[in-house]
Structure formats: structure tokens, C-alpha cells
Design a protein around this motif. Sequence first.
Motif, short mmCIF file in Angstrom:
data_model
loop_
_atom_site.label_atom_id
_atom_site.label_comp_id
_atom_site.label_asym_id
_atom_site.label_seq_id
_atom_site.Cartn_x
_atom_site.Cartn_y
_atom_site.Cartn_z
N GLU A 257 0.83 -1.15 -0.11
CA GLU A 257 -0.13 -0.02 -0.02
C GLU A 257 0.84 1.28 -0.02
O GLU A 257 0.50 2.27 -0.48
CB GLU A 257 -0.87 -0.17 1.39
CG GLU A 257 -1.95 -1.15 0.99
CD GLU A 257 -2.77 -1.53 2.31
OE1 GLU A 257 -2.65 -0.62 3.34
OE2 GLU A 257 -3.77 -2.22 2.47
N ARG A 261 1.25 4.51 -2.72
CA ARG A 261 1.06 5.97 -2.70
C ARG A 261 2.44 6.50 -3.30
O ARG A 261 2.16 7.52 -4.12
CB ARG A 261 1.06 6.13 -1.40
CG ARG A 261 -0.06 5.84 -0.69
CD ARG A 261 -0.28 6.21 0.94
NE ARG A 261 0.51 5.66 1.83
CZ ARG A 261 0.26 4.39 2.46
NH1 ARG A 261 -1.05 3.90 2.30
NH2 ARG A 261 1.00 3.71 3.25
N ASP A 332 -10.67 4.60 -0.51
CA ASP A 332 -10.69 4.85 0.74
C ASP A 332 -9.65 5.99 1.16
O ASP A 332 -8.77 6.24 0.58
CB ASP A 332 -11.04 3.40 1.58
CG ASP A 332 -9.75 3.05 1.83
OD1 ASP A 332 -8.39 3.29 1.42
OD2 ASP A 332 -9.59 1.63 2.24
N ASP A 333 -9.67 6.04 2.60
CA ASP A 333 -8.89 7.08 3.23
C ASP A 333 -7.22 6.41 3.16
O ASP A 333 -6.52 7.40 3.28
CB ASP A 333 -9.17 7.40 4.56
CG ASP A 333 -10.33 8.13 4.80
OD1 ASP A 333 -10.91 8.81 3.96
OD2 ASP A 333 -10.87 8.08 6.13
N GLU A 334 -7.22 5.28 2.79
CA GLU A 334 -5.64 4.81 2.71
C GLU A 334 -5.61 4.72 1.25
O GLU A 334 -4.47 4.03 0.86
CB GLU A 334 -5.63 3.41 3.43
CG GLU A 334 -5.85 3.38 4.87
CD GLU A 334 -4.96 4.18 5.67
OE1 GLU A 334 -3.83 4.10 5.14
OE2 GLU A 334 -5.27 5.00 6.66
N GLY A 335 -6.28 5.24 0.27
CA GLY A 335 -5.95 4.85 -1.12
C GLY A 335 -6.16 3.84 -1.75
O GLY A 335 -5.61 3.59 -2.80
N ARG A 336 -7.12 3.00 -1.31
CA ARG A 336 -7.37 1.56 -1.62
C ARG A 336 -8.76 1.48 -2.32
O ARG A 336 -9.90 2.04 -1.77
CB ARG A 336 -7.49 0.56 -0.45
CG ARG A 336 -6.16 0.63 0.27
CD ARG A 336 -6.24 -0.13 1.63
NE ARG A 336 -7.15 0.17 2.59
CZ ARG A 336 -6.99 0.07 3.96
NH1 ARG A 336 -6.27 -1.06 4.44
NH2 ARG A 336 -7.95 0.28 4.82
N ARG A 338 -12.05 -0.44 -2.72
CA ARG A 338 -12.60 -1.45 -1.76
C ARG A 338 -14.00 -2.41 -2.73
O ARG A 338 -14.80 -1.58 -2.86
CB ARG A 338 -13.21 -0.92 -0.55
CG ARG A 338 -12.17 -0.16 0.50
CD ARG A 338 -11.03 -0.92 0.88
NE ARG A 338 -11.38 -1.93 1.61
CZ ARG A 338 -11.43 -1.96 2.91
NH1 ARG A 338 -11.05 -0.84 3.62
NH2 ARG A 338 -11.75 -2.96 3.79
#
Length: 686
Positions: A257, A261, A332-336, A338
Amino acid sequence: MTERVLTPRKRGFLFLDAHPTGCARLVSDMWDACPEPATQPPADGGPVALVIGSSAGYGLAATLAGLRRAGIRGIAVSFEKGPGERRTATAGWYRTAATAALAREAGRDLVFLNGDAFSDAVKDEVADLVEQRFGGRLDHLVYSVAAPRRTDPDTGTTYASVLKPIGAPHRTKTLVFDADGTADVREAVTDPAEGDDIARTVAVMGGTDWERWIDRLGARGLLAEGFTTVALSYLGSPLTAAIYRRGTIGAAKAHLEATARTLHERLAKTVAGRAVTSVNGAAVTQSSTAVPGIALYTGLLRGVLGERLVPPVRQLAELWDRLTGASPLAVDDEGRVRLDGWELAEDIQAAVSERWAAVTTETVEDLADIDWFRAEVCRLYGFAVPGVDYAAPVETEVPWPARPAQGGRSTRAGGRRMTEFDESERLIRAGRAEAYAASFAKLCAYPVGELLDAAGVGAGTYVLDVGTGPGTVAAAALARGARVTAADPEPSMLALAARTAPEAATRSAMFPELPFADGEFDAVVANFVLNHVGRPRAALAELRRVVRPGGRVAVTVWAKPPAPGQALLGRALAAGGAVRPPHLATGPDPDEDFPRDEAGLAALLAAAGLADAACATLHGDHRASREEWWSAPAAGVAGSGRLFRAQTPGVQAAIKRHFDLFGAEFTDPDGLLRLPHAALLAWGRR
């Protein structure tokens, strides 16, 4: 033909054989389960995609969904083993063959490569294909590699991943099956990671290789404007977090992850592109069954959801919609991205948790969908697939997919034609580097010194070794102080050559067009290569093109008619009643072939524009044990091996009897064979 009745042989969740028809039917079922797009993608000119890890699990689903839902063309990479003397091919080999058939039916230009995706040789071969076949533009890259070990191309260090919790031992319920298939719930205890366990797992399963792919392709200028790349991942339930997300695998996922980024920032600046990870929902895969607790969790999840459990191909169809812009690429907030909302919904997880707490060996059949899970594991290997007659014999010798034709004929850049013989020879070599090195490569090494002499190779010479195979010629040229580029189209051969001649540059290259500049080399050598190409005249002209004016080209081929020792295997095949199947090409185009004698080969060089062309016959006796010489056809090496492996067991036994009978003619008192061979060595100057 090598037809057999196949029954499951397994150790736990690992099956020793795969069923070709079952694997093909499974792929067809996945294709049918993929939702069709609202509008049909164009027959030609769809997005160019690269799927790495295309033969199993999420990667297979990504390939099939990409073909049907997004109309992709491009390249699919996997690393599978072909059929052997005792075992079938891997399930991924058969699934790839079935996927290629569906791609052809749909009119999609998808090339399937079999090789180690961690190697730079495969990366370069992919880059060459993108450049030469797909206009030098890659729109999407899907990374889905689940491998237990990885060799770092820079250092040669091999890292092995481990499946462990971090900090403390982990106890969990897990699902096993007895020999009779009865489900048993047991406790599994896994010791925590120690030493460099975490670092090694990150080195294998983190984002390092994904980033290396992007760097390699980007350096060649192959990333299209708006390029997107996604690494497929899994987050999982809190019930499995200790061994999965918070364990060594979780550390690798966190690195993946973080890599996304980093790549996203870089791609946004260079090509207005994006890099993301995709968190997929639970599925029964070959890799997931190895994780303690995951099998039980997945069975319980299916018990809760039933038919609402979303299969991988539907998950990946949704992902392709987002990658191609049919729907927003939200993260999402983590750049994933979903895709697991259906699995991790609060009410679903609460229901699964309740069953998890209550499940025992006595209750597992009621709380989990054990029949479904057991069948899903079998289907991974082509067994328990509805509609397949498992009592019927099935052909196990399924070839790796040939490259699809472009514009109605086999071509490469510049419209130069690849023949059926070229494709047949490529399949013969696929994945057989080690077996070749242990058998025929020793014979082919005899003329290496004379070959390099004829090409004028010495200290400071920049030499191209075409069809390097295990790297024998390249290593000998390096020993003379030459600078060497070793080229071969087969990834396993290039990997072996890199070990044999580590100071040589390795490059994936294939006739009829080599990826080198005009006049780039001082000398070009091809040791027993022209006898493996469908258009030897065009190949020789290509060798002349890449050598500098005044530079030399030197080649070897086997003489015809063959010397007595050279004819031993052919005699045994004929006497044993071998029948050539239609898929094995017989030889080069008749209008391209040449007499395999001194005059014929010298004339071929002269016709290619080489001055002072000459040819000599080299005679020699090859010494080998009967076991060593027989190991080549037994392993499917070369044309004789492929022909042998295509026979029925009865014919194979007859061939072996005649090999032993005829071999007595060449056996010395010490028990070794002495096999007279004759090769032609030809050379000329540009």
C-alpha cells in the motif's frame, strides 16, 4: 497421444495432478459468470493491459473479466509447469490454455507468457512486446502475484516468505479434512516471527517487484497518458487479523500500500496516471488455503451468505469498470479501492463471528458450507466441476498457447512472418532449460571454440550470442575477454544463461526480428539456432543486419543426413511406431529451407549478403550414459522429446525398448555411449 483417466491425488489442500477438461470448464464457467458490459467493447483497439499473475485466483479473474468486460488486449504473465512424465501440467497451465481459447474466440489479441515475473528477462520481453506489437503504449497494469519466494535480480539473493503472527504465538481454529473427506475443526498454533522473517516476507510479497515493473516499463517510455496500475490484495476479517493483516503477510500488504502511494505520486506527475491497491473479498484460492483459519472462515462466510457471496470474476468486473472509467475509481482514506464491502458489512461479520465462536467438529457441517468449500478446493485443480466426465480418458499434453495472429497471419513488427514451425519450436523449449542443460546442451557445446574462432571473437569484441540457451557460448566468449549480449526468446533459458554467464547482458529476442540496431555488434554467433527457425534465410539476413560492416557472422547447424549417433533417437522413434500429431510442425517452410551440407549452408550465407562465405564439417563423438541421453526425450526436450511425449504409453515403451536395443551398437566397454555426430560450421563477413 497421452490420454489418462485422472483421479484426485492430494496432500491436504494440495493436489498433485490437475484435470485439463475440468480446468477448461471452470474457466468457461467463470467467463459465463462475468457480467457483460452495457456496450460491447471494440473488437480491435481495446485498452492495452498487462496482467501479472494471470493463471490463478484474482489474477485469473482479472484476465477473464478484462477480456469480456473491458475488451482488453495485451499480455498475461504467469509461471506454470508443463506436463511431465509422471504428473500432469499445473492447473494454471491448463487454465491459461482455456483462457487463450476464449480470447481467440472473442477476437482479443492477448499474448500469454510463461516465466518468472520477478526476473528482469521477463520484464524486458514484456516491454519488447508492448513496443513491437501494441504500439508502445500500455494503458493498465494489474499486479496479482502470490509466490512463496523471490530472487532479487540485482543481488541474486533469494527470499522466502513466512506465514507467522508478529509479537506472540497465535492460536486459532482451523479446518482440516480427514482422508475420507470428513471435516475436522482443530486448534492451530503458530509461533511468532523472529529474526528477519518480516523483512523476507516483505521482500517477496511487498511492493518492490511491482515498483520494478513500473520503473522498467516507464524507462522504455511505454506508459500511456492516463496509465493506471493496481495491485490486488486482501484485508480480511477481524477473526483472521492476527495471522493475516497483523502478521508477516500484513507487513507485506502495508508495504504494498505504501508502494501504491509512492507510485501514484510519481505517475500523476509523469503521465497523469494513478496507482492503487484493490482490496478484494474472500475467495477460495490456492494461496488462501495455506493460511491457518482462512479455510474455516471462508466456509462459515459462505454459510452466512450462501449465493450472495460474490465470486472473484464479478469482483474484478467491477474493478475493470473503475479502471476504464465506466464508473468512478473511488478509494478509501488509505488510497485503496474497496471491493470487499459485501464481506465486511457489520451484520455479516457479526453473524460469522457468532458461528465462529460456536463451531466445532460436531457443528461445522451445520454452521459452514462444507460441501461448497470442499468442492471449491477440488475445482481449483479441475476436479468436481459439473458437466465433466471424470471416468473418460483425457489428453494431458496440452500445449502452451501460441501467440495469436495479427491481421490474419502470424507476424511481428514490420510484417515479418512467424511460422507454425517457429511457434512449435517455442513451445518445445518452454520451461525446459534445466532438462536441456542436463542433456543435449553438453553435445551442443563441442563446437563452441571453433564457432568463436570463426567469428573472430577475442578481447574487446562486442558479440551477440543469439539463441544463447544455457549460456555456454556466452560464457566462453566472456572468458576470451569479449563483451557479450546473450539473447533468447525463452525466459527459463535466459535465467539459466544469466547464472552461467553473469557478466553478460541478457535480452529477450526472437526471430524474425531482433530488437537491436543495425550494425550494433562486432560479431554475431548462433550455435545450432538456424535449425530451429521456420525461415532460416530471413533469420540469417537479420544476423547480418545487426553486425557492423566488416564484422563476422558464424553459425552451426546439424548436418543432414545425420551421423549415426545423431540418428539414434530418430531410429528408436520410428521403430517404436511413433505417430506425429498434427500440432507438431514438421519443419521450416520448404521455400525457405536449404540443403544441410557444406555447399548449402555456405550458399545460404552468401545469399544473405555475407562476403567470403565458407563452411566446414565438424566431426565428433559424444560420450554419455544411456540414462543421460534418454533423459532428454523422457523430459520432452527438443523435437524428438515432444514427439515421444505425444505417444501412448504402449508406444513409449516400445520406443524405449528400441532405444536400448540400438544403443548397444554405440556402447563402449565402460558402459557409456559413444555417439558420432556431424555439425556444419559456416562463417562470413558483412
